[in-house]
Design a protein around this motif. Sequence first.
Motif, PDB file in Angstrom:
ATOM      1  N   ARG A  62       0.821  -1.208   0.000  1.00 43.71           N
ATOM      2  CA  ARG A  62       0.000   0.000   0.000  1.00 43.71           C
ATOM      3  C   ARG A  62       0.859   1.264   0.000  1.00 43.71           C
ATOM      4  O   ARG A  62       1.918   1.308   0.619  1.00 43.71           O
ATOM      5  CB  ARG A  62      -0.880  -0.002   1.259  1.00 43.71           C
ATOM      6  CG  ARG A  62      -1.886  -1.146   1.299  1.00 43.71           C
ATOM      7  CD  ARG A  62      -2.546  -1.223   2.673  1.00 43.71           C
ATOM      8  NE  ARG A  62      -3.132   0.065   3.037  1.00 43.71           N
ATOM      9  CZ  ARG A  62      -2.931   0.659   4.225  1.00 43.71           C
ATOM     10  NH1 ARG A  62      -2.122   0.106   5.119  1.00 43.71           N
ATOM     11  NH2 ARG A  62      -3.507   1.818   4.488  1.00 43.71           N
ATOM     12  N   GLU A  64       0.086   4.295   1.374  1.00 42.34           N
ATOM     13  CA  GLU A  64       0.073   5.173   2.565  1.00 42.34           C
ATOM     14  C   GLU A  64       1.246   4.949   3.518  1.00 42.34           C
ATOM     15  O   GLU A  64       1.956   5.907   3.854  1.00 42.34           O
ATOM     16  CB  GLU A  64      -1.245   5.025   3.352  1.00 42.34           C
ATOM     17  CG  GLU A  64      -2.467   5.534   2.618  1.00 42.34           C
ATOM     18  CD  GLU A  64      -3.251   4.394   2.034  1.00 42.34           C
ATOM     19  OE1 GLU A  64      -2.587   3.426   1.596  1.00 42.34           O
ATOM     20  OE2 GLU A  64      -4.505   4.455   2.008  1.00 42.34           O
ATOM     21  N   ARG A  68       4.190   7.881   4.393  1.00 41.04           N
ATOM     22  CA  ARG A  68       4.520   8.403   5.725  1.00 41.04           C
ATOM     23  C   ARG A  68       5.959   8.048   6.103  1.00 41.04           C
ATOM     24  O   ARG A  68       6.709   8.870   6.652  1.00 41.04           O
ATOM     25  CB  ARG A  68       3.539   7.829   6.750  1.00 41.04           C
ATOM     26  CG  ARG A  68       2.137   8.410   6.638  1.00 41.04           C
ATOM     27  CD  ARG A  68       1.280   8.031   7.850  1.00 41.04           C
ATOM     28  NE  ARG A  68       0.852   6.637   7.789  1.00 41.04           N
ATOM     29  CZ  ARG A  68      -0.305   6.229   7.268  1.00 41.04           C
ATOM     30  NH1 ARG A  68      -1.133   7.127   6.728  1.00 41.04           N
ATOM     31  NH2 ARG A  68      -0.643   4.948   7.246  1.00 41.04           N
TER      32      ARG A  68
END
Length: 239
Positions: A62, A64, A68
């Motif tokens: 993924r 995300e 981050r």
Amino acid sequence: MRIDVLTIFPEYLAPLSQSLLGKATARGLVSIGVHDLRQWTDDVHRTVDDSPYGGGPGMVMRAEPWGRALESVRLPGARLVVPTPAGRPFTQQVAARWATEPALVFACGRYEGIDQRVADWAAEAGPVEEVSIGDYVLAGGESAVLVMVEAVTRLLPGVVGNAESVEFDSHADGLLEGPSYTRPASWRGHDVPPVLLSGDHAGIARWRREQSLRRTAQRRPDLVAQLDSASLTAAEQLV
Ligand SMILES: COC(=O)COc1cccc(COC(=O)c2cn[nH]c2)c1
């Protein structure tokens, strides 16, 4: 040089803090950080993968957590390296180019790979290179990172004891290194080539060059094509 590695298997990168690298780190020539990608997940199961859009086998990492993690770890402008079977070839020339970088960040893919938007987004903040260490598929990028970090850090001034040995590596001049020998002069019926015992330094240098050209022509004809004309002519005589 600062090196950061992002991975879901940080323990896989333990060798980086041992042997040659350990010494270089201790001497302040390179500092290495290994980070668990799951630190940047946002769910109780610390999920890093999901099913591929468009269907197909396996899972995709993924975007995300990667976004981050990179925001947290990657220094502005730091080169991001993503090992992948679909990458441009990693060569000694690439290693030499990266050895002059102040910082490198390695992203270790697993499963079927990382959502492509991570590399595309990361390229907005600095150079991104998707590179392959060879035409085979690994389960993840960690082994490739061990290979690339070793190839790059041994080129850093002061890391390899004998600077000359780096200069005369295979591929340093586009040729493969020839055979090496040490004592005894005769071993189980196999003798060291006499020229190497002759003290004739010019003759030794000529012999070594010929051995490199011969070995390159025999084992890596693909490299012969890239040689400069003088080397090419010499190599063609030896095939
Ligand atoms: C955008 O890049 C990615 O998604 C990378 O994803 C993956 C997926 C599976 C395995 C790997 C590890 O690299 C290799 O297998 C590899 C590198 N060199 N030769 C073989 C990486």
